[in-house]
Design an enzyme around this catalytic site. Sequence first.
Site, PDB file in Angstrom:
ATOM      1  N   GLU A 288       0.835  -1.212   0.000  1.00  0.00           N
ATOM      2  CA  GLU A 288       0.000   0.000   0.000  1.00  0.00           C
ATOM      3  C   GLU A 288       0.868   1.260   0.000  1.00  0.00           C
ATOM      4  O   GLU A 288       0.393   2.328   0.368  1.00  0.00           O
ATOM      5  CB  GLU A 288      -0.936   0.017   1.222  1.00  0.00           C
ATOM      6  CG  GLU A 288      -1.854  -1.185   1.370  1.00  0.00           C
ATOM      7  CD  GLU A 288      -3.158  -1.079   0.583  1.00  0.00           C
ATOM      8  OE1 GLU A 288      -3.279  -0.130  -0.213  1.00  0.00           O
ATOM      9  OE2 GLU A 288      -4.017  -1.955   0.764  1.00  0.00           O
TER      10      GLU A 288
ATOM     11  N   HIS B 183      -2.564   1.243   8.644  1.00  0.00           N
ATOM     12  CA  HIS B 183      -3.696   0.505   8.077  1.00  0.00           C
ATOM     13  C   HIS B 183      -3.792  -0.822   8.817  1.00  0.00           C
ATOM     14  O   HIS B 183      -2.792  -1.535   8.942  1.00  0.00           O
ATOM     15  CB  HIS B 183      -3.507   0.286   6.581  1.00  0.00           C
ATOM     16  CG  HIS B 183      -4.422  -0.767   6.039  1.00  0.00           C
ATOM     17  ND1 HIS B 183      -5.800  -0.663   6.159  1.00  0.00           N
ATOM     18  CD2 HIS B 183      -4.196  -1.943   5.430  1.00  0.00           C
ATOM     19  CE1 HIS B 183      -6.356  -1.747   5.630  1.00  0.00           C
ATOM     20  NE2 HIS B 183      -5.400  -2.545   5.184  1.00  0.00           N
TER      21      HIS B 183
ATOM     22  N   HIS C 204      -6.871  -4.139  10.337  1.00  0.00           N
ATOM     23  CA  HIS C 204      -8.142  -4.818  10.104  1.00  0.00           C
ATOM     24  C   HIS C 204      -8.878  -5.054  11.430  1.00  0.00           C
ATOM     25  O   HIS C 204      -8.960  -6.200  11.889  1.00  0.00           O
ATOM     26  CB  HIS C 204      -7.901  -6.167   9.404  1.00  0.00           C
ATOM     27  CG  HIS C 204      -7.209  -6.084   8.079  1.00  0.00           C
ATOM     28  ND1 HIS C 204      -6.597  -7.174   7.464  1.00  0.00           N
ATOM     29  CD2 HIS C 204      -7.020  -5.045   7.218  1.00  0.00           C
ATOM     30  CE1 HIS C 204      -6.078  -6.815   6.305  1.00  0.00           C
ATOM     31  NE2 HIS C 204      -6.305  -5.523   6.134  1.00  0.00           N
TER      32      HIS C 204
ATOM     33  N   HIS D 136     -13.065  -3.812   4.629  1.00  0.00           N
ATOM     34  CA  HIS D 136     -11.625  -4.100   4.541  1.00  0.00           C
ATOM     35  C   HIS D 136     -10.882  -3.713   5.819  1.00  0.00           C
ATOM     36  O   HIS D 136     -10.279  -4.571   6.459  1.00  0.00           O
ATOM     37  CB  HIS D 136     -11.038  -3.395   3.299  1.00  0.00           C
ATOM     38  CG  HIS D 136      -9.556  -3.573   3.147  1.00  0.00           C
ATOM     39  ND1 HIS D 136      -8.853  -3.162   2.052  1.00  0.00           N
ATOM     40  CD2 HIS D 136      -8.637  -4.104   3.983  1.00  0.00           C
ATOM     41  CE1 HIS D 136      -7.568  -3.452   2.205  1.00  0.00           C
ATOM     42  NE2 HIS D 136      -7.409  -4.012   3.371  1.00  0.00           N
TER      43      HIS D 136
HETATM   44  O1  2HA Z   1      -0.689  -5.217   3.506  1.00  0.00           O
HETATM   45  O2  2HA Z   1      -3.726  -5.226   4.600  1.00  0.00           O
HETATM   46  O3  2HA Z   1      -4.590  -3.984   2.420  1.00  0.00           O
HETATM   47  C1  2HA Z   1      -1.754  -6.046   3.685  1.00  0.00           C
HETATM   48  C2  2HA Z   1      -3.032  -5.301   3.619  1.00  0.00           C
HETATM   49  C3  2HA Z   1      -3.392  -4.663   2.347  1.00  0.00           C
HETATM   50 ZN    ZN Z   2      -5.696  -4.422   4.413  1.00  0.00          ZN
END
Ligand code: 2HA
Ligand code: ZN
Length: 269
Positions: A119, A142, A144, A214
């Site tokens: 990313e 970023h 999850h 996501h």
């Molecule tokens: O790098 O989460 O969206 C792994 C991720 C990509």
């Molecule tokens: Zn991701």
Amino acid sequence: MKSILDNRPALAVEVNRVAEVAGYLWQKGWAERNGGNITVNITEHVDDVIRNLPAISEVKQIGAILPHLKGCYFYCKGTNMRMRDLARFPMENGSVIRILDDCASYVIIADAPVRPTSELPSHLSVHNYLIGKGSPYKASLHTHPIELIALTHGKKFLEKDVATNLLWSMIPETKAFCPRGLGIIPYQLPGSVEMAEATIQELADYDVVMWEKHGVFAVDCDIMQAFDQVDVLNKSAQIYISAKNMGFEPEGMSQEQMKEMTVAFNLPK
Ligand code: 2HA
Ligand code: ZN
């Protein structure tokens, strides 16, 4: 092994903070496999010795021209690397890159030629935007987070500020420590230019934005603060879900209580 962190305590603090956060992401179940990525603008910690370090990779294209990044340095999680490994060995699962003078390419300079996150274009575009507007923010995250992602599978939570107001109303701390709320970005292909552009647009109004189905993208002065904002939001989502699991719709703080909070803590909206 020699490291760029040797005898550079301020830089080591920054990278060790990334390692600490990476450990939390794994423990929370927010970083399955190689999930998530982190970049930190470390330019303020760069001295002449670092500026003269030779490249240890070929020149790589970013895929965008980012004029504010000229001569900047970033610590980046490595692509395909795991947060749980980065937590113990940050310089083996991430690397330091130098943006070249064309503002469109970079080289890796330390410690090992670990290729940066998939990313990278969206992370660097965000840093370019932050520098351009004179923001003190240096870190982007970023990840999850389970309950926040679950919310985005419900249509009503994708409407502007519905999730923000719900999450703020679950516990007073959330509005105090995530005062700009949660932006929402409709589903886009991970890593796409469209998603990077939409992210930058939402970051004008929010520090934390949700990529539908996501994960989140968060920015703040350092990586711990970016993590904390996501953590308080996800805690609120967990409280909401716990109440639903007990069989009722949670009442939430009243509009009056929220207003009182906003005034008492001098919050922006
Ligand atoms: O790098 O989460 O969206 C792994 C991720 C990509
Ligand atoms: Zn991701």
